[in-house]
Design an enzyme around this catalytic site. Structure first.
Site, PDB file in Angstrom:
ATOM      1  N   THR A 212       0.821  -1.210   0.000  1.00 42.17           N
ATOM      2  CA  THR A 212       0.000   0.000   0.000  1.00 42.17           C
ATOM      3  C   THR A 212       0.848   1.251   0.000  1.00 42.17           C
ATOM      4  O   THR A 212       1.985   1.244   0.488  1.00 42.17           O
ATOM      5  CB  THR A 212      -0.926   0.041   1.234  1.00 42.17           C
ATOM      6  OG1 THR A 212      -0.116   0.022   2.423  1.00 42.17           O
ATOM      7  CG2 THR A 212      -1.890  -1.123   1.237  1.00 42.17           C
ATOM      8  N   ASN A 214       1.220   4.539   1.769  1.00 44.72           N
ATOM      9  CA  ASN A 214       0.833   5.155   3.038  1.00 44.72           C
ATOM     10  C   ASN A 214       0.906   6.670   2.846  1.00 44.72           C
ATOM     11  O   ASN A 214       1.995   7.244   2.735  1.00 44.72           O
ATOM     12  CB  ASN A 214       1.796   4.689   4.143  1.00 44.72           C
ATOM     13  CG  ASN A 214       1.376   5.143   5.522  1.00 44.72           C
ATOM     14  OD1 ASN A 214       0.515   5.996   5.667  1.00 44.72           O
ATOM     15  ND2 ASN A 214       1.997   4.580   6.549  1.00 44.72           N
ATOM     16  N   GLU A 260      -4.195   4.405   3.573  1.00 49.98           N
ATOM     17  CA  GLU A 260      -3.334   3.538   2.775  1.00 49.98           C
ATOM     18  C   GLU A 260      -4.106   3.041   1.557  1.00 49.98           C
ATOM     19  O   GLU A 260      -5.233   2.565   1.677  1.00 49.98           O
ATOM     20  CB  GLU A 260      -2.858   2.345   3.600  1.00 49.98           C
ATOM     21  CG  GLU A 260      -2.049   2.740   4.824  1.00 49.98           C
ATOM     22  CD  GLU A 260      -1.572   1.535   5.603  1.00 49.98           C
ATOM     23  OE1 GLU A 260      -0.860   0.697   5.015  1.00 49.98           O
ATOM     24  OE2 GLU A 260      -1.937   1.418   6.793  1.00 49.98           O
TER      25      GLU A 260
END
Length: 317
Positions: A212, A214, A260
Site C-alpha cells: 500500500t 501510506n 493507505e
C-alpha cells in the site's frame, strides 16, 4: 489562470473585472453555480472573472483551533476553478489585522482599488468584513457608490444526499466523516479526494502481498470514517483502481490513523516521497480485527474483489 497571493500580486494595470468572494472549500455544485455565473457574466461583459478566497480559513484566525476539515487544498480548488473558466484566483492571507477591516474598507481596498470590480456575484447569505457585518444588501449599496453591480445567485442545490439537505461544505464534511462517499460525491459532482506524500509505514501490506501507499495527508484534510473504500490512486497523470484503508490498523494494535491505498494488481510501484491523490468512490466495509492473519488475507482479497466490481460498475455508467 493567473494565481495571486496577496493584493500586491495583482498587476498594476489590471482593468475591470467580475468578482466572486468566498472560501469555496470543495468547489461543490452550489459553488459551481456562483462561479459559473461569474464566468458567464465576465464573458458577456468582455472582462476577466476573478475568484477571491482566503488562507488560512477565517475561522482559524477569528476562533483559533476551530479550523474546519478541508475538502480541497488551495491548489486543488485552483484546478477546479480553472476548469470552470476562471481567469484569476486571488488568495488573501487572512490575518488578525485583515479580519478587522470593516465591510466598507474591504470593498474599497479589495474590490475597488485593486480589482476594479464591474460586477460582484455572490450567494444570498454572503457575509464579509469585521464580525461578518457586511451582507449582499450592503454590498449593493457600495456598488451604487463605486459603480459596480451586484448579482445574487441561489447556490442551494439539494438532492438525496444528507436526507435532502441543501448542498453545502458543512454537509459534505459531515458525510465524509460518516463514510458516505456516494452522498459526498453527489454534492461535489466528483469523488472526494485526499492528497499527500507517500511515506514509509510498517510495510505489512507488502509482506502480505498487498503493498500500500501510506499517504501522509495535508493538514486539516477531511478524512473519511475508518473503513475500507473503493477508489483510485492518482500518481501524476495515471489513475489506478485502488482498495483504500482508513484507520489505525487494529489487526496489529495500531494507534496512528492512516490512509493507505493498494493499487489493484500493482505490486511493482515505488512511490515513496511522491505527492499522490486518493479519490474515494464508495464504502466497502468497516474496520475490523480478525482472528488470524489467514482470515485477514481472505478479507483483503474480498475487499479487492468488491472494490474492483464497484469501480468497474461506476466506470460503466
Amino acid at each position: 489562470m493567473q494565481r495571486w497571493r496577496g493584493l500586491e500580486d495583482i498587476p498594476q494595470d489590471w482593468g475591470r473585472s467580475v468578482v466572486t468572494i468566498g472560501s469555496y472549500d470543495g468547489v461543490h455544485r452550489g459553488h459551481q453555480l456562483i462561479i459559473g455565473r461569474a464566468v458567464e457574466r465576465a464573458r458577456e461583459l468582455g472582462v476577466p472573472a476573478v475568484v477571491v478566497t482566503f488562507d488560512p480559513h477565517p475561522s482559524e484566525v477569528v476562533r483559533p483551533g476551530s479550523h474546519p476539515p478541508l475538502l480541497a487544498p488551495h491548489h486543488r480548488r485552483a484546478e477546479l476553478m480553472a476548469e470552470l473558466g476562471v481567469d484569476a484566483l486571488l488568495i488573501l492571507p487572512f490575518t488578525t489585522e485583515f479580519s478587522k477591516l470593516s465591510p466598507a474598507e474591504f470593498v474599497a481596498k479589495v474590490l475597488v482599488d485593486k480589482l476594479h470590480a464591474r460586477l460582484v456575484v455572490e450567494g444570498p447569505n454572503f457575509r464579509f468584513g469585521h464580525r461578518a457585518a457586511g451582507d449582499v444588501a450592503f454590498l449593493a449599496e457600495q456598488g451604487t457608490m463605486y459603480d459596480f453591480e451586484v448579482e445574487v445567485v441561489d447556490l442551494y442545490v439539494s438532492g438525496s444526499a444528507g436526507g435532502g439537505e441543501p448542498f453545502s461544505s458543512t454537509l459534505t464534511r459531515r458525510l465524509v466523516a460518516e463514510g458516505d462517499m456516494e452522498g459526498a460525491r453527489e454534492i461535489l459532482g466528483r469523488p472526494h479526494r485526499v492528497e499527500g506524500v507517500v511515506v514509509r509505514g510498517a510495510q505489512r501490506g507488502r509482506e502480505l502481498g498487498f503493498p500500500t501507499a501510506n499517504v501522509e495527508t495535508l493538514p486539516h484534510t477531511a478524512i473519511p470514517a475508518d473503513g475500507v473504500y473503493a477508489g483510485w490512486l492518482h500518481v501524476g497523470d495515471e489513475a489506478m483502481p485502488a482498495a483504500i484503508s482508513v484507520g489505525t490498523n487494529p489487526q496489529f494494535d495500531g494507534t496512528e490513523r492512516t490512509v493507505e491505498a493498494y493499487a489493484i494488481d500493482r505490486v511493482d510501484l515505488d512511490l515513496y516521497g511522491l505527492h499522490v491523490a486518493v479519490d474515494f468512490l464508495a464504502y466497502v466495509r468497516g474496520m475490523a480485527k480478525f482472528d488470524s492473519i489467514e482470515a485477514l488475507l481472505v478479507a483483503i482479497a474480498d475487499d479487492v474483489k468488491r472494490s474492483r466490481e464497484l469501480l468497474e460498475a461506476y466506470e460503466g455508467e
